[in-house]
Design a protein around this motif. Structure first.
Motif, PDB file in Angstrom:
ATOM      1  N   ASP A  91       0.829  -1.214   0.000  1.00 26.95           N
ATOM      2  CA  ASP A  91       0.000   0.000   0.000  1.00 26.95           C
ATOM      3  C   ASP A  91       0.861   1.260   0.000  1.00 26.95           C
ATOM      4  O   ASP A  91       0.353   2.363   0.211  1.00 26.95           O
ATOM      5  CB  ASP A  91      -0.972   0.005   1.180  1.00 26.95           C
ATOM      6  N   ASP A  92       2.186   1.094  -0.211  1.00 30.27           N
ATOM      7  CA  ASP A  92       3.158   2.181  -0.347  1.00 30.27           C
ATOM      8  C   ASP A  92       3.456   2.880   0.979  1.00 30.27           C
ATOM      9  O   ASP A  92       4.006   3.991   0.978  1.00 30.27           O
ATOM     10  CB  ASP A  92       2.687   3.241  -1.368  1.00 30.27           C
ATOM     11  N   THR A  93       3.105   2.276   2.100  1.00 35.28           N
ATOM     12  CA  THR A  93       3.345   2.902   3.394  1.00 35.28           C
ATOM     13  C   THR A  93       4.032   1.930   4.346  1.00 35.28           C
ATOM     14  O   THR A  93       4.156   0.739   4.057  1.00 35.28           O
ATOM     15  CB  THR A  93       2.031   3.382   4.051  1.00 35.28           C
ATOM     16  N   ALA A  94       4.448   2.468   5.488  1.00 33.02           N
ATOM     17  CA  ALA A  94       5.033   1.667   6.561  1.00 33.02           C
ATOM     18  C   ALA A  94       4.341   2.014   7.865  1.00 33.02           C
ATOM     19  O   ALA A  94       3.856   3.133   8.054  1.00 33.02           O
ATOM     20  CB  ALA A  94       6.535   1.931   6.672  1.00 33.02           C
ATOM     21  N   SER A 135       5.446   0.175  -3.680  1.00 32.91           N
ATOM     22  CA  SER A 135       5.536  -0.729  -2.532  1.00 32.91           C
ATOM     23  C   SER A 135       6.810  -0.501  -1.717  1.00 32.91           C
ATOM     24  O   SER A 135       7.895  -0.310  -2.272  1.00 32.91           O
ATOM     25  CB  SER A 135       5.508  -2.181  -3.010  1.00 32.91           C
ATOM     26  N   VAL A 136       6.655  -0.556  -0.387  1.00 30.90           N
ATOM     27  CA  VAL A 136       7.801  -0.503   0.523  1.00 30.90           C
ATOM     28  C   VAL A 136       8.313  -1.935   0.653  1.00 30.90           C
ATOM     29  O   VAL A 136       7.802  -2.727   1.439  1.00 30.90           O
ATOM     30  CB  VAL A 136       7.409   0.077   1.887  1.00 30.90           C
ATOM     31  N   SER A 137       9.325  -2.256  -0.135  1.00 33.59           N
ATOM     32  CA  SER A 137       9.794  -3.638  -0.242  1.00 33.59           C
ATOM     33  C   SER A 137      10.846  -4.000   0.783  1.00 33.59           C
ATOM     34  O   SER A 137      11.103  -5.179   1.025  1.00 33.59           O
ATOM     35  CB  SER A 137      10.342  -3.892  -1.651  1.00 33.59           C
ATOM     36  N   THR A 151      13.281   3.098   5.202  1.00 36.63           N
ATOM     37  CA  THR A 151      12.288   2.470   4.330  1.00 36.63           C
ATOM     38  C   THR A 151      12.732   2.655   2.891  1.00 36.63           C
ATOM     39  O   THR A 151      13.182   3.732   2.507  1.00 36.63           O
ATOM     40  CB  THR A 151      10.890   3.088   4.509  1.00 36.63           C
ATOM     41  N   SER A 152      12.652   1.593   2.104  1.00 33.86           N
ATOM     42  CA  SER A 152      13.011   1.691   0.686  1.00 33.86           C
ATOM     43  C   SER A 152      11.981   0.937  -0.132  1.00 33.86           C
ATOM     44  O   SER A 152      11.327   0.015   0.376  1.00 33.86           O
ATOM     45  CB  SER A 152      14.407   1.121   0.429  1.00 33.86           C
TER      46      SER A 152
END
Length: 515
Positions: A91-94, A135-137, A151-152
């Motif tokens: 969801d592109d977040t952390a 996405s935060v992979s 975060t990357s």
């Protein structure tokens, strides 16, 4: 109920010929109205009749976190407090939350006055981190004290947040201040914090263009993110990276099947260890047919001694490669210095000291192939055990004895049934720091694994192939699994708990106890 009846196999048009006004029911004759429950899944038996399907779900977790809106791709635990968890998602977040919770001492059936239990609430978030466009992979706390959270993602961005000191970092709403952001590449493939005690808050990442970057964080500077080294050795996507336990060396592998080992802080060069391939201390590519792995390499790990590494690739292939022993090189260099210039000249000076320090650096020490599909994850046990665990897409885990020519000690063929093994790990949390300081690592015989079947399992790796149940000592369920988008994408372990990152968007907390 009266009225016309028919064999379900008869065509509908045949039934219509028997209908008449006398066959219809009046409202007063209706004895029961059947309500259709659309929540129960329906299936057909072999004869085409519809029957109700019963689904059994097992949830062994003691707590959960469900605020993400997509699959969880990454998870990290604070090195000083393993209950402080960070997760990255599609969801592109952390999110950051505290993994707390414990199982009841006795089941409700033992209670004198059992009360109905409502739906369990999610653990509350401490902070929600946004800013990525994909996405935060990968996600990680810096070492050794977890002062920053990294975060990357697949958007190529890397973002840095300052972590409040403990215990303030555990409080909901705690201020995780944004520090800096970089965008050097199109996609970031992996992210690893450096355990070197002399270079705190340093980290490395690899990218889809094959580049590998080493940065350090200087929060007091106008430009907090400082480049230490950049490497451009790989010609295809860098798929995995690993630091040596001391943090002196960095290894990376790639899709084209190459392996490089770097000296980011110049410690090897300082004791005379020569470069073997451009920027690298060790460089092996598919051009060397002894090393070539068709399909590429996708995992790498360095042994606790720092003497060799393992890299895994397609078709179950594992290559064991020697590394330079920096401590040996340093001792040799010091000895030669004490002998004076004359002795140094006769011995060949720095070149000779480098040779002694290099030892078997760059040599292929062993080639292993026990499993049938790609090796996705590798982990070494801490001393005194001498084991290497390898997890494969074929669902199996293999244990090799590194002290006895990498003999196979155990092959757990259906460790995760027929689903891919995503992660195996002997040590988690503060283990890296303990190893760097030479401290003890507790339960070093206990291996934790997870897979696409949605299950976390723990294995006693002591003993050989005759271990009862292949050494299985615990099994923890709760994710959907079964190849239906509910596998476990990773986990962290510490403090008697295992916390997962699920493809179903959940993070589950399992109370595994202390062995």
């Amino acid at each position: 109920m009266s009225g016309p009846s028919r064999d379900p196999r008869d065509p509908l048009e045949d039934m219509d010929t028997h209908n008449s006004d006398n066959d219809l029911l009046d409202e007063a004759e209706i004895g029961e109205e059947v309500q259709v429950d659309e929540d129960h899944p329906m299936v057909e038996d072999d004869e085409g009749d519809t029957i109700e399907a019963e689904i059994e779900l097992q949830n062994d977790s003691v707590a959960h976190f469900d605020k993400h809106k997509d699959s969880l791709f990454s998870i990290a635990a604070h090195p000083l407090d393993p209950s402080l968890i960070a997760t990255g998602s599609g969801d592109d977040t952390a999110y950051v939350f505290q993994a707390v919770g414990s199982a009841p001492l006795l089941p409700s059936s033992y209670e004198s006055n059992p009360q109905p239990r409502g739906e369990r609430e999610s653990l509350p978030p401490i902070v929600h981190l946004t800013g990525h466009k994909d996405s935060v992979s990968s996600i990680a706390f810096t070492l050794p004290k977890g002062e920053f959270l990294l975060t990357s993602g697949l958007d190529g961005h890397l973002r840095v947040y300052a972590v409040p000191s403990l215990p303030q970092a555990l409080a909901p709403g705690a201020g995780y201040k944004f520090v800096a952001e970089i965008e050097e590449v199109e996609e970031i493939s992996w992210l690893q914090p450096c355990p070197h005690l002399s270079y705190p808050n340093t980290f490395a990442f690899g990218a889809n263009d094959g580049s590998v970057w080493v940065y350090t964080i200087d929060a007091g500077s106008a430009e907090p993110l400082v480049i230490v080294q950049t490497y451009y050795q790989h010609t295809a996507s860098s798929t995995a990276g690993a630091w040596s336990p001391s943090g002196s060396l960095l290894a990376s592998v790639s899709e084209e099947g190459s392996l490089y080992v770097y000296d980011p802080f110049g410690e090897a060069a300082a004791v005379g260890v020569p470069m073997s391939s451009g920027q690298a201390l060790v460089g092996l590519t598919p051009d060397d047919q002894r090393f070539a792995v068709e399909g590429g390499l996708y995992s790498v790990a360095i042994a606790p001694s720092g003497a060799f590494l393992a890299c895994g690739g397609v078709n179950g292939t594992i290559r064991i490669v020697g590394l330079p022993l920096l401590s040996t090189a340093a001792s040799s260099s010091a000895t030669k210095s004490q002998k004076g210039a004359g002795a140094k000249s006769k011995a060949g000076g720095g070149k000779q000291s480098g040779a002694s320090g290099s030892g078997q650096a760059g040599q292929i020490l062993a080639s292993l192939m026990v499993q049938s599909e790609s090796i996705e994850t590798l982990s070494f046990s801490a001393p005194p055990l001498t084991l290497l665990a390898a997890g494969s897409v074929d669902g199996s885990i293999a244990l090799f004895d590194t002290a006895h020519r990498f003999a196979v000690r155990r092959h757990i063929r259906e460790a995760h049934e027929d689903q891919a093994v995503v992660q195996v790990s002997f040590n988690q949390g503060s283990g890296q720091i303990q190893a760097a300081q030479g401290g003890p690592l507790h339960e070093n015989w206990l291996l934790t694994s997870c897979g696409n079947d949605g299950v976390v399992r723990r294995w006693d790796t002591r003993g050989g192939t005759a271990a009862a149940g292949m050494g299985l000592v615990g099994e923890f369920k709760g994710h959907r699994g079964g190849g239906d988008g509910g596998g476990v994408m990773g986990f962290v372990a510490g403090g008697g708990k295992v916390v997962t990152a699920g493809d179903d968007g959940l993070s589950l907390v399992f109370d595994v106890g202390e062995a």
